[in-house]
Write an enzyme that holds these catalytic residues in place. Sequence first.
Site, PDB file in Angstrom:
ATOM      1  N   CYS A  55      22.560 -29.927 -21.127  1.00  0.00           N
ATOM      2  CA  CYS A  55      23.256 -30.243 -19.875  1.00  0.00           C
ATOM      3  C   CYS A  55      24.731 -30.546 -20.118  1.00  0.00           C
ATOM      4  O   CYS A  55      25.073 -31.364 -20.976  1.00  0.00           O
ATOM      5  CB  CYS A  55      22.563 -31.444 -19.224  1.00  0.00           C
ATOM      6  SG  CYS A  55      23.459 -32.115 -17.815  1.00  0.00           S
TER       7      CYS A  55
ATOM      8  N   GLU B  89      31.799 -33.640  -9.455  1.00  0.00           N
ATOM      9  CA  GLU B  89      31.678 -32.352  -8.781  1.00  0.00           C
ATOM     10  C   GLU B  89      30.472 -32.305  -7.862  1.00  0.00           C
ATOM     11  O   GLU B  89      29.511 -33.071  -8.021  1.00  0.00           O
ATOM     12  CB  GLU B  89      31.605 -31.243  -9.804  1.00  0.00           C
ATOM     13  CG  GLU B  89      30.471 -31.442 -10.761  1.00  0.00           C
ATOM     14  CD  GLU B  89      30.375 -30.310 -11.762  1.00  0.00           C
ATOM     15  OE1 GLU B  89      31.382 -30.063 -12.446  1.00  0.00           O
ATOM     16  OE2 GLU B  89      29.319 -29.688 -11.829  1.00  0.00           O
TER      17      GLU B  89
ATOM     18  N   CYS C 136      21.276 -35.256 -22.359  1.00  0.00           N
ATOM     19  CA  CYS C 136      20.331 -34.158 -22.586  1.00  0.00           C
ATOM     20  C   CYS C 136      21.068 -32.996 -23.262  1.00  0.00           C
ATOM     21  O   CYS C 136      22.210 -32.687 -22.911  1.00  0.00           O
ATOM     22  CB  CYS C 136      19.714 -33.702 -21.268  1.00  0.00           C
ATOM     23  SG  CYS C 136      18.788 -35.020 -20.463  1.00  0.00           S
TER      24      CYS C 136
ATOM     25  N   GLU D  81      22.390 -39.708 -13.505  1.00  0.00           N
ATOM     26  CA  GLU D  81      20.973 -40.001 -13.333  1.00  0.00           C
ATOM     27  C   GLU D  81      20.818 -40.971 -12.149  1.00  0.00           C
ATOM     28  O   GLU D  81      21.169 -42.151 -12.250  1.00  0.00           O
ATOM     29  CB  GLU D  81      20.419 -40.621 -14.628  1.00  0.00           C
ATOM     30  CG  GLU D  81      19.038 -41.242 -14.511  1.00  0.00           C
ATOM     31  CD  GLU D  81      18.016 -40.370 -13.765  1.00  0.00           C
ATOM     32  OE1 GLU D  81      17.852 -39.201 -14.125  1.00  0.00           O
ATOM     33  OE2 GLU D  81      17.396 -40.871 -12.807  1.00  0.00           O
TER      34      GLU D  81
ATOM     35  N   CYS E 285      27.061 -38.927 -17.563  1.00  0.00           N
ATOM     36  CA  CYS E 285      25.671 -39.402 -17.575  1.00  0.00           C
ATOM     37  C   CYS E 285      25.387 -39.983 -18.951  1.00  0.00           C
ATOM     38  O   CYS E 285      25.771 -39.397 -19.961  1.00  0.00           O
ATOM     39  CB  CYS E 285      24.714 -38.241 -17.285  1.00  0.00           C
ATOM     40  SG  CYS E 285      22.971 -38.726 -17.334  1.00  0.00           S
TER      41      CYS E 285
ATOM     42  N   CYS F 216      24.704 -30.269  -3.263  1.00  0.00           N
ATOM     43  CA  CYS F 216      24.218 -30.969  -4.449  1.00  0.00           C
ATOM     44  C   CYS F 216      25.240 -32.055  -4.776  1.00  0.00           C
ATOM     45  O   CYS F 216      26.416 -31.760  -4.961  1.00  0.00           O
ATOM     46  CB  CYS F 216      24.104 -29.942  -5.574  1.00  0.00           C
ATOM     47  SG  CYS F 216      23.704 -30.676  -7.155  1.00  0.00           S
TER      48      CYS F 216
ATOM     49  N   CYS G  15      24.841 -28.120 -13.275  1.00  0.00           N
ATOM     50  CA  CYS G  15      25.311 -29.487 -13.301  1.00  0.00           C
ATOM     51  C   CYS G  15      26.382 -29.755 -14.367  1.00  0.00           C
ATOM     52  O   CYS G  15      26.187 -29.502 -15.539  1.00  0.00           O
ATOM     53  CB  CYS G  15      24.039 -30.313 -13.507  1.00  0.00           C
ATOM     54  SG  CYS G  15      24.098 -31.805 -14.389  1.00  0.00           S
TER      55      CYS G  15
HETATM   56  N1  SAH Z   1      19.851 -36.573 -13.960  1.00  0.00           N
HETATM   57  C1  SAH Z   1      18.979 -35.986 -13.011  1.00  0.00           C
HETATM   58  C2  SAH Z   1      19.682 -35.197 -11.921  1.00  0.00           C
HETATM   59  C3  SAH Z   1      20.822 -34.348 -12.354  1.00  0.00           C
HETATM   60  S1  SAH Z   1      20.410 -32.953 -13.370  1.00  0.00           S
HETATM   61  C4  SAH Z   1      17.929 -35.142 -13.720  1.00  0.00           C
HETATM   62  O1  SAH Z   1      18.059 -34.919 -14.923  1.00  0.00           O
HETATM   63  O2  SAH Z   1      16.982 -34.745 -13.053  1.00  0.00           O
HETATM   64  C5  SAH Z   1      19.655 -31.890 -12.158  1.00  0.00           C
HETATM   65  C6  SAH Z   1      18.819 -30.774 -12.749  1.00  0.00           C
HETATM   66  O3  SAH Z   1      19.647 -29.814 -13.443  1.00  0.00           O
HETATM   67  C7  SAH Z   1      17.785 -31.265 -13.780  1.00  0.00           C
HETATM   68  O4  SAH Z   1      16.504 -30.732 -13.472  1.00  0.00           O
HETATM   69  C8  SAH Z   1      18.304 -30.679 -15.076  1.00  0.00           C
HETATM   70  O5  SAH Z   1      17.219 -30.468 -15.957  1.00  0.00           O
HETATM   71  C9  SAH Z   1      18.996 -29.395 -14.611  1.00  0.00           C
HETATM   72  N2  SAH Z   1      19.983 -28.850 -15.535  1.00  0.00           N
HETATM   73  C10 SAH Z   1      20.888 -29.503 -16.281  1.00  0.00           C
HETATM   74  N3  SAH Z   1      21.614 -28.636 -17.025  1.00  0.00           N
HETATM   75  C11 SAH Z   1      21.174 -27.387 -16.727  1.00  0.00           C
HETATM   76  C12 SAH Z   1      21.521 -26.081 -17.176  1.00  0.00           C
HETATM   77  N4  SAH Z   1      22.479 -25.883 -18.056  1.00  0.00           N
HETATM   78  N5  SAH Z   1      20.824 -25.033 -16.671  1.00  0.00           N
HETATM   79  C13 SAH Z   1      19.841 -25.237 -15.735  1.00  0.00           C
HETATM   80  N6  SAH Z   1      19.493 -26.441 -15.267  1.00  0.00           N
HETATM   81  C14 SAH Z   1      20.137 -27.512 -15.774  1.00  0.00           C
HETATM   82 FE1  SF4 Z   2      21.902 -36.668 -17.275  1.00  0.00          FE
HETATM   83 FE2  SF4 Z   2      20.220 -35.147 -15.817  1.00  0.00          FE
HETATM   84 FE3  SF4 Z   2      22.125 -34.003 -17.351  1.00  0.00          FE
HETATM   85 FE4  SF4 Z   2      20.065 -35.220 -18.508  1.00  0.00          FE
HETATM   86  S1  SF4 Z   2      19.960 -33.383 -17.189  1.00  0.00           S
HETATM   87  S2  SF4 Z   2      22.218 -35.449 -19.106  1.00  0.00           S
HETATM   88  S3  SF4 Z   2      19.702 -36.907 -17.131  1.00  0.00           S
HETATM   89  S4  SF4 Z   2      22.457 -35.303 -15.583  1.00  0.00           S
END
Ligand code: SAH
Ligand code: SF4
Length: 345
Positions: free
Chosen positions: A120, A93, A117, A161, A113, A106, A333
């Site tokens: 996420c 997406e 996390c 990532e 991934c 974006c 994301c």
């Molecule tokens: N993997 C990379 C880039 C993709 S995530 C990274 O982790 O930086 C991009 C951003 O979205 C990151 O800062 C992550 O912490 C944030 N993110 C992920 N899930 C989220 C959510 N549910 N609410 C707000 N931000 C979120």
């Molecule tokens: Fe992957 Fe970034 Fe989501 Fe963590 S926040 S699971 S590194 S996409």
Amino acid sequence: MKKPNLTGMTLEQMEQLFESIGQPKYRAAQLFNWIYKKRIAKLDDMTNFSKQLRQQLSESATIGLVRLAKQVSASDNQTTKFLFTLEDNLHVESVFMIEAKRKTVCLSTQVGCPLGCSFCATGKMGFQRNLTAGEIVDQLLSIQHILNVDVTNVVIMGMGEPFLNYDEVIKACDLISHDTGIAIGKRKITISTSGIIPGIRRFADEGQRYKLAISLNAADDQIRDDMMPINKKYPLNELINAAKYYAAKSRHRLTFEYVMIRGVNDSTRDSQKLARLLKGLKCKLNIIPYNSIDEKNTIPSEDQIDDFIRPFLNMNVVVSVRRSKGSDIQAACGQLYYDYHEPKS
Ligand code: SAH
Ligand code: SF4
């Protein structure tokens, strides 16, 4: 043998292709322009190529790597999410956002991934594969084509990532910033990493001019271990050292992102720890209120956010708060994908 795809090819690769089919190399610059600047959807649209040449080209190459599967706009029409199907039928997406004069996309860099996390949606779906540079760029080209817009800014913050797919991500950014193609300036492209230290050091050593963002999300190893398992491999003090290494090599401020989750990492103690951690580091801090991926009410209040940012006001840290965008279409994301594959009944 599978035909090579023109989307994602560099100028040099296009020159090689023309040489291999007995055509002059200068054609490559024209082709590059058609693919990346004029954003054609099919080879037959290249009107300054003879019919014969178009025919020859379509026998030796194809164009386009992602197909639109679903498109959803937020109620204010400022945010649109796209779900794309890849050639192997996997999905990624991308998001398009308008904010004043800025038109930002974006982009995703992986299908899923591997880092898992806890907060996420992408992290919950596991990892399928890396995207190619062409698949990354084509998300942008497709959005420009579908909406007929000129994108001004790119954030590499979608699924995946980026520093676990370093070469293809940098190749994609190089194509996006190439001045005879899409031509988005390097400082208008931000790469966000969860803190892959070798990637950050390499990025610094190579003198890459793209903006760098690091998703910090916690100032305490225990809390960060729980939120981001990658912290066990690359803990906070080493991550901050890598950030300082980058800051010393680059003239630019790097950004730390901090997804703020109520009751997890939003206390005054958390913000004081964070202030200590960032002391002496010229940086930006971007507070992102959590975009809930479950039913729990874990979004911090405005007052909590105000309290949290207070310690930074007299430091060399530029603080910004990303007000929720597109939350009614689950624009965080990985959320559209999640919804698509596991529809709520
Ligand atoms: N993997 C990379 C880039 C993709 S995530 C990274 O982790 O930086 C991009 C951003 O979205 C990151 O800062 C992550 O912490 C944030 N993110 C992920 N899930 C989220 C959510 N549910 N609410 C707000 N931000 C979120
Ligand atoms: Fe992957 Fe970034 Fe989501 Fe963590 S926040 S699971 S590194 S996409």
